[in-house]
Scaffold this active site. Sequence first.
Site, PDB file in Angstrom:
ATOM      1  N   LYS A 167      -8.498  13.772   4.812  1.00  0.00           N
ATOM      2  CA  LYS A 167      -7.679  12.480   4.574  1.00  0.00           C
ATOM      3  C   LYS A 167      -6.631  12.551   5.913  1.00  0.00           C
ATOM      4  CE  LYS A 167      -6.446  13.946   0.564  1.00  0.00           C
ATOM      5  NZ  LYS A 167      -6.832  12.723  -0.096  1.00  0.00           N
ATOM      6  N   ARG A 168      -6.086  11.753   6.150  1.00  0.00           N
ATOM      7  CA  ARG A 168      -4.896  11.754   7.008  1.00  0.00           C
ATOM      8  C   ARG A 168      -3.972  12.846   6.842  1.00  0.00           C
ATOM      9  NH1 ARG A 168      -4.512   8.104  11.411  1.00  0.00           N
ATOM     10  NH2 ARG A 168      -2.670   9.377  11.954  1.00  0.00           N
ATOM     11  N   THR A 188      -8.528   6.809  -1.974  1.00  0.00           N
ATOM     12  CA  THR A 188      -9.904   6.054  -2.292  1.00  0.00           C
ATOM     13  C   THR A 188     -10.775   7.335  -1.946  1.00  0.00           C
ATOM     14  OG1 THR A 188      -9.512   5.316   0.152  1.00  0.00           O
ATOM     15  CG2 THR A 188      -9.624   3.673  -1.673  1.00  0.00           C
ATOM     16  N   LYS A 246     -14.582   8.361  -3.720  1.00  0.00           N
ATOM     17  CA  LYS A 246     -15.856   8.853  -2.926  1.00  0.00           C
ATOM     18  C   LYS A 246     -16.405  10.097  -3.501  1.00  0.00           C
ATOM     19  CE  LYS A 246     -14.043   5.928   0.903  1.00  0.00           C
ATOM     20  NZ  LYS A 246     -13.161   6.099   1.941  1.00  0.00           N
ATOM     21  N   HIS A 273       0.797  -1.212   0.020  1.00  0.00           N
ATOM     22  CA  HIS A 273       0.182  -0.139   0.139  1.00  0.00           C
ATOM     23  C   HIS A 273       0.809   1.277  -0.102  1.00  0.00           C
ATOM     24  CE1 HIS A 273      -4.031  -2.102   0.905  1.00  0.00           C
ATOM     25  NE2 HIS A 273      -3.240  -2.901   1.367  1.00  0.00           N
TER      26      HIS A 273
HETATM   27  C1  26Q Z   1       3.336   0.284  10.503  1.00  0.00           C
HETATM   28  C2  26Q Z   1       3.963  -0.155  11.497  1.00  0.00           C
HETATM   29  C3  26Q Z   1       3.890   0.320  12.644  1.00  0.00           C
HETATM   30  C4  26Q Z   1       2.785   1.271  12.986  1.00  0.00           C
HETATM   31  C5  26Q Z   1       1.684   1.687  11.924  1.00  0.00           C
HETATM   32  C6  26Q Z   1       2.135   0.991  10.634  1.00  0.00           C
HETATM   33  C7  26Q Z   1       1.336   1.624   9.839  1.00  0.00           C
HETATM   34  C8  26Q Z   1      -0.155   1.621   9.798  1.00  0.00           C
HETATM   35  C9  26Q Z   1      -1.303   2.146   8.817  1.00  0.00           C
HETATM   36  C10 26Q Z   1       1.755   1.897   8.424  1.00  0.00           C
HETATM   37  C11 26Q Z   1       0.937   2.369   7.296  1.00  0.00           C
HETATM   38  C12 26Q Z   1      -0.532   2.361   7.643  1.00  0.00           C
HETATM   39  C13 26Q Z   1      -1.732   2.754   6.806  1.00  0.00           C
HETATM   40  C14 26Q Z   1      -1.307   2.754   5.360  1.00  0.00           C
HETATM   41  C15 26Q Z   1      -2.303   3.419   4.400  1.00  0.00           C
HETATM   42  O1  26Q Z   1      -3.493   3.833   4.783  1.00  0.00           O
HETATM   43  N1  26Q Z   1      -2.025   3.535   3.079  1.00  0.00           N
HETATM   44  C16 26Q Z   1      -3.084   3.945   2.076  1.00  0.00           C
HETATM   45  O2  26Q Z   1      -3.719   2.811   1.700  1.00  0.00           O
HETATM   46  C17 26Q Z   1      -4.801   2.838   0.720  1.00  0.00           C
HETATM   47  C18 26Q Z   1      -5.472   1.756   0.420  1.00  0.00           C
HETATM   48  O3  26Q Z   1      -4.600   0.877  -0.408  1.00  0.00           O
HETATM   49  C19 26Q Z   1      -4.281   3.812  -0.295  1.00  0.00           C
HETATM   50  O4  26Q Z   1      -5.393   4.207  -0.939  1.00  0.00           O
HETATM   51  C20 26Q Z   1      -3.451   4.800  -0.045  1.00  0.00           C
HETATM   52  O5  26Q Z   1      -2.971   5.802  -1.084  1.00  0.00           O
HETATM   53  C21 26Q Z   1      -2.314   4.713   0.934  1.00  0.00           C
HETATM   54  O6  26Q Z   1      -1.701   5.770   1.596  1.00  0.00           O
END
Ligand code: 26Q
Length: 784
Positions: free
Chosen positions: A519-520, A627, A631, A332
């Site tokens: 978004k975040r 995503t 929407k 991702h």
């Molecule tokens: C990893 C290790 C330790 C703590 C936290 C994490 C962690 C947590 C959440 C790493 C990444 C995330 C989230 C990533 C994320 O939301 N990525 C998004 O995924 C979406 C679905 O595929 C995409 O549409 C976005 O582009 C992408 O940023």
Amino acid sequence: MNKEQFIAKINENLRIDGRTDIKNATPKQLYNALSRAVMSEIIPDWDASEERHNSKRRAYYLSAEFLMGRAVFNNLYCAGLLDEAKEILAEQGVDINCLEEIEDAALGNGGLGRLAACFLDSAASHDIPLNGYGIRYKYGLFKQSIGNGFQQESADAWLDYGDAWSVRAENDAVRVDFADQSVMAVPYDIPIIGYNKKSINTLRLWQSESLKGFDFGKFDNQDYLGASESTILADAISNVLYPNDNTEKGLRLRLKQQYFFVSASIQDIIRRYKKAHGDDFSKFADMYAIQLNDTHPTIAIPELIRIFMFKEGMSFTEAFAIVQKTCNYTNHTVLGEALEKWGADLFKSVVPTIYEIVLMIDKHLEKHLRSIGQTDAQIEAKRIFDGDRIHMARMAIFASTYINGVAQLHTDILKNDVLKDWYEIYPERFQNKTNGITPRRWIGLCNPELSSLITEKIGDGWQTELDKLAELKKFVDDGATIRRFMDIKREKKVQLCEYIKKHEGVELNPDWAFDIQVKRLHEYKRQLLNAFSIVDLYFQIKENKLPDLQPTCFIFGAKAAPAYRRAKGIIKYINEVAKLVNNDPDTKDKLKVLFVQNYNVSYAEKLIPAADISEQISTAGLEASGTGNMKFMLNGAVTLGTYDGANVEIVEEAGWENEYIFGARVEEIEKIKPTYRPKEKIYYTNDRVKRVINTLVDGTFNDGDTGMFGELYNALINGTSWHKPDHYFLLTDLEGYVDTKLRALYDYKNREMFSKKCWMNIATSGKFSSDRTVKQYAEELWKI
Ligand code: 26Q
């Protein structure tokens, strides 16, 4: 269940729960009674779905996050009971919207977690046997408020409202062993109700509890270490969701969370297999596919091998072969800081047996790479264990059948850049699966007004076959239809304005253009670029350079990871911009800036249908898909965005004339990167850009003496020890962005022409249904 039976069930639940009735119940009581009434109604269908899927090949979606949002309205909607429930409550003088005080299940951070939720919905709506496995965090993503322009966090105690939509399945509890503690993993099962109850699948979330008080006889006692572990230490594991989005921090408890839910899930899968097929594991990979949602559950690979070897008596080679046939990995992100790597010492001290197995996999990889003629350097670049750290993505790639990216551009970047080394040796493993969103929640539920208009025009059926929306194209030149759409858009703005008045205490004008970025908060998503563009508009208005500018509300919603200082500085900056432009008599009738508090799934459901312009402005190459962009499109907004992630495919579907695309593309970014000197080349030579950037340090705004704005300025202009200046290319894109934004806003003044673009977005959004995505996973990855 007819209406009388429905009422009777609700009332019975209310009598047991609080000796009350519909008229007198609190929203919380009503929520629980209503939800439990639906639960008891659907249990037979739930059982039947499970029964029906039992003999079939099925897939498991392992994810550290499921961002489900609020269940009650969605479940009533999918079970076909929403209108009836509204009616029943209304007859007793109760407005069903009182249930909006029930907290979201925010067991995820952002896109990755919400994607998992959309996939479950789509699978259930198309009778695809897909079950989810995750963690039942006691506290989901923190709640956010804004005080004096700064983000403040508080705990998300979502379970205080009760957990009417889950069933504790204590009989399926399993033990999970760590080096220093053993805990009980207790499953809570949540029904995933497909549209019109097509099928009801299961999301199984594990809660960590102390072993004390359980029947030890049920568990095998070998390696038993944890008899004296305190309840507190056990509970800690599933206590709270880590609030980081796209950053990795190698924390001990995070690793424990991952092993906890993965081990429990794998034990569960193996138990089910044995029940259905006995001890012969030769058919395991034929019956099951396991999808790893990013690397967070990748420890499933050595855990499966552990059980196959040490409990089921297989050799490493046999075990590895089955695992590799069973698992697939979805990537991702391309951000380096998000790629999971665990310190070997930490890893070994938490899960020593798993550590040994990882070393075996690493050796196996080395041998294999040698056998296919890779050089020492090529092998070194791929080692899972580099002598110091364990690279989870490498393990996932080596031990999976397929690896997929989440949009075409993202997959191309994986193949040609980030994972190039691996693509060269395993080209057949790489696939693209462009993300999608569920049309049930993201239009059916959140925009019933637009849904009715669509149904009136093209009939029902589009809710589960979203490509049918293409039939709307023929109405684009029908003035009456377009005006109906415009009325609906205005109505959604009015509804949003009421909500915002109540929750933010701010009054917005529904006759203005609504430009929304939600978004975040992350530097690569460039909320700061958006804020800069508004500051530039502000200065231009002050100089009388923007005659007859379309009055516009710029709405932001975003949570910053609590430890992400720069992200928090950006929130403060946006709020300072708001204070300036909203109060200046020269601009207050033209620009309005609002940062909404506690943006979450439920807030998204209110904001997105009210948008005219969808801000999707990430640095090209860095947003894997996005995503939210989908929407907004589905609800009839145009995209103001870069040529990045799924925006590329949105333009391909809707046509260039219906979106506003600006900025450097991936190839250009790559080209300018090596010699990029934003200070000399842009800041010193472009007064417009300089004037905007300087507001960070020239006293225009006040960061409360935190130094946050100075740090943002420094990162842009001078760089830091870990990043060159302007790592996310804001200065490169600022002018093109403002020009394109202005073009959109001047176009907006011809409302009917602009609304046709919005309409074409709706009509061409069919591709972005997660129904399409999940069917592709099912057919092309899982072979279901
Ligand atoms: C990893 C290790 C330790 C703590 C936290 C994490 C962690 C947590 C959440 C790493 C990444 C995330 C989230 C990533 C994320 O939301 N990525 C998004 O995924 C979406 C679905 O595929 C995409 O549409 C976005 O582009 C992408 O940023």
